[in-house]
Design a protein around this motif. Sequence first.
Motif, PDB file in Angstrom:
ATOM      1  N   THR A   3       0.840  -1.282   0.218  1.00 23.02           N
ATOM      2  CA  THR A   3       0.152   0.095  -0.200  1.00 23.02           C
ATOM      3  C   THR A   3       0.678   1.364   0.211  1.00 23.02           C
ATOM      4  O   THR A   3       2.341   1.688   0.455  1.00 23.02           O
ATOM      5  CB  THR A   3      -0.731  -0.219   1.471  1.00 23.02           C
ATOM      6  N   VAL A   4      -0.570   2.901  -0.400  1.00 19.85           N
ATOM      7  CA  VAL A   4       1.124   4.073   0.048  1.00 19.85           C
ATOM      8  C   VAL A   4       1.475   3.968   0.998  1.00 19.85           C
ATOM      9  O   VAL A   4       2.749   3.746   1.990  1.00 19.85           O
ATOM     10  CB  VAL A   4       0.469   4.979  -0.672  1.00 19.85           C
ATOM     11  N   LYS A   5       1.388   3.422   2.151  1.00 18.14           N
ATOM     12  CA  LYS A   5       1.436   3.691   3.786  1.00 18.14           C
ATOM     13  C   LYS A   5       2.953   2.795   3.822  1.00 18.14           C
ATOM     14  O   LYS A   5       3.532   3.217   4.172  1.00 18.14           O
ATOM     15  CB  LYS A   5       0.292   2.818   4.410  1.00 18.14           C
ATOM     16  N   VAL A   8       5.505   4.797   2.337  1.00 19.08           N
ATOM     17  CA  VAL A   8       5.748   5.612   3.132  1.00 19.08           C
ATOM     18  C   VAL A   8       6.962   5.481   4.245  1.00 19.08           C
ATOM     19  O   VAL A   8       8.259   5.618   4.208  1.00 19.08           O
ATOM     20  CB  VAL A   8       4.925   6.673   3.065  1.00 19.08           C
ATOM     21  N   GLU A  28      -5.822  11.128  10.689  1.00 19.76           N
ATOM     22  CA  GLU A  28      -4.620  10.818  10.913  1.00 19.76           C
ATOM     23  C   GLU A  28      -4.253   9.124  10.664  1.00 19.76           C
ATOM     24  O   GLU A  28      -3.833   8.884  10.772  1.00 19.76           O
ATOM     25  CB  GLU A  28      -3.530  11.247  11.693  1.00 19.76           C
ATOM     26  N   LEU A  31      -3.447   6.639   8.568  1.00 14.15           N
ATOM     27  CA  LEU A  31      -1.641   6.564   8.661  1.00 14.15           C
ATOM     28  C   LEU A  31      -1.030   5.658  10.224  1.00 14.15           C
ATOM     29  O   LEU A  31      -0.437   4.682   9.873  1.00 14.15           O
ATOM     30  CB  LEU A  31      -1.012   7.523   8.390  1.00 14.15           C
ATOM     31  N   PRO A 131      -3.182   9.090  -5.179  1.00 14.21           N
ATOM     32  CA  PRO A 131      -2.364   8.292  -3.600  1.00 14.21           C
ATOM     33  C   PRO A 131      -0.998   7.785  -4.102  1.00 14.21           C
ATOM     34  O   PRO A 131       0.030   7.799  -3.278  1.00 14.21           O
ATOM     35  CB  PRO A 131      -3.459   7.287  -3.532  1.00 14.21           C
ATOM     36  N   VAL A 156      -1.780  14.836   2.829  1.00 14.02           N
ATOM     37  CA  VAL A 156      -2.629  13.500   2.102  1.00 14.02           C
ATOM     38  C   VAL A 156      -3.694  12.961   2.500  1.00 14.02           C
ATOM     39  O   VAL A 156      -4.026  12.789   3.877  1.00 14.02           O
ATOM     40  CB  VAL A 156      -1.244  12.425   3.187  1.00 14.02           C
ATOM     41  N   ASP A 160      -5.791   7.738   1.086  1.00 12.64           N
ATOM     42  CA  ASP A 160      -5.005   7.496   0.233  1.00 12.64           C
ATOM     43  C   ASP A 160      -3.795   6.362   0.942  1.00 12.64           C
ATOM     44  O   ASP A 160      -2.871   5.687  -0.079  1.00 12.64           O
ATOM     45  CB  ASP A 160      -3.994   8.900  -0.430  1.00 12.64           C
ATOM     46  N   TRP A 161      -3.574   6.288   1.993  1.00 10.20           N
ATOM     47  CA  TRP A 161      -2.752   5.447   2.651  1.00 10.20           C
ATOM     48  C   TRP A 161      -2.977   3.335   2.348  1.00 10.20           C
ATOM     49  O   TRP A 161      -2.173   3.158   1.979  1.00 10.20           O
ATOM     50  CB  TRP A 161      -3.120   5.525   4.377  1.00 10.20           C
ATOM     51  N   ASP A 162      -4.047   3.684   2.526  1.00 12.69           N
ATOM     52  CA  ASP A 162      -4.906   2.132   1.844  1.00 12.69           C
ATOM     53  C   ASP A 162      -4.662   1.599   0.369  1.00 12.69           C
ATOM     54  O   ASP A 162      -5.111   1.139  -0.293  1.00 12.69           O
ATOM     55  CB  ASP A 162      -6.064   1.782   2.664  1.00 12.69           C
TER      56      ASP A 162
END
Length: 531
Positions: A3-5, A8, A28, A31, A131, A156, A160-162
């Motif tokens: 994932t994006v998370k 990151v 948040e 995240l 994302p 963010v 986006d994180w998932d």
Amino acid sequence: MTTVKDAVFDVLRRHGLTTLFSNPGSTEVPLLTGLPDDLRFVLGLHEGSVVGMATGWAIGRDAPALAVLHTTAGLGNAVGAIATARENRAPLVVLVGQQDRRHLALEPFLAGRLAGLAGDYPVRVDQPVRPQDVPGAVARAAHEARTHRGPALVVVPMDDWDAPFDGEIVAAPARLLRPAAVSDAELAPLVELLSGARRPAIVAGAGVRDGWDALVELAERLGCPVHQESFGGRAGFPQDHPQYAGVLPADRARLRELLAAYDVVLAVGAPVFRQYPYVPGPLVPEGTTVALVTDDPAEAHRSPAGLAVLAAPAAVCARLAALLPQRPRPRPERGTQEEPRESVAEGPLWPADVLRELAERLPADAALIEEAPSARPDLHRLVPARTSLGFLSAAMGGLGFALPAAVGLKMALPGRPVVAVVGDGSALYGLHALWSAAHYRAGALFVVLSNGRYAIMDRLAERHGGGKAPWPAFTEIDMAALAGSLGCPAVKIGSHAELTAVLDDIMPLLPDRDSPVLLDVAVAVDQRFQP
């Protein structure tokens, strides 16, 4: 699925951003839930303290620190601290939460108009288009923060994180090298200027950073006095060195008078020249040439200098010391300074009494953060900075920096003594940081000079017409009790004997403390102080 998370988190590890300072909100949560064990979360009770702690961490590590803020409310609360981080040239990566991207067009609850909220103080603000661009934006923010020495923001959206991140490109280099060498040909004009100087002087500023040894070598080669910039955020030269000549005046009239003794003044890591009250006339007298060495483009571009060199001060000073001929090293005469009051066993304590006793016991490697405006002249006079962290202050001038910055600095440098000297008015702006100090066992010493008023504001009001100021005193506030309620041990001090006994007990063990302590020291208002 990556994932994006996940991506990151890999970026954060690569750039050493594994401590997250935050006061989170709902945007948040995606995240921060399920944070990997190798990432450390540090809670601040207010976003000003969050960014202040991150700033202290960045200064202590000389590397970017990470702050996570909550959409409009969080970023808005932190703007003053972000401005201070920019003026103190502290590299920060700031992640700012945003509402779900899928309905931002409808402006749902907690949707933030974030791009310009911090004004021009961030070195970069990024709102990734999709994302999958977030990991690259975070990596670029780390590079931007290092290069431009300031806070870089990435906004963010919470969904986006998932999002999936399989086979995507991170739009930033894995490593970025910044060669700092300078050639002799590039330095030739500066060498010529300094070689021909009859009476040179140096002004050292916060931008010297890791160039202390090189600047000392250059100063000794030139045999000249070295002044500290006024209202700087960091000491630029050892203040116990025999060539140290004190802090520059902060108004043009006194500045011209002092600089009239020199024909060439070299500012290193300092603007030309930082002022406070406006006074008409030129900065320097006729016949004095100013040169500047800085790695800050904005500082170089705005400074009225005859010659400016945009390069790393450490590299420039080291090479100049090798190229210039040796001069005699006369001991400079310090400017006339008011004699301090003698410490007394009875009667009220003056700020100078407290600072004198602190200086006698302060380890040479202590990091000291100041936020006591009316006591700053006494601190400069009585507590010389012996390392580059021996004097730190909020270059922006806003209050609320010292307490959280001391917490972050102690967390970054756990084996080093850290002391914050603050006024009680200043302490109230960042008091919530004491909870973080206690909870995360950051063993800093907080010395609060309590006079129950804004002394500097009182003096300014008297200067501007002498009318009665409308703000009241706040003598009923009990700083020790407030600290205790936040979990920070505190001691009330009202006499010289109490002060010396407590300092004798605390100072020898200060480097290894893992518990903070606050000294609430009652001091008299010094009517002699003038801003």
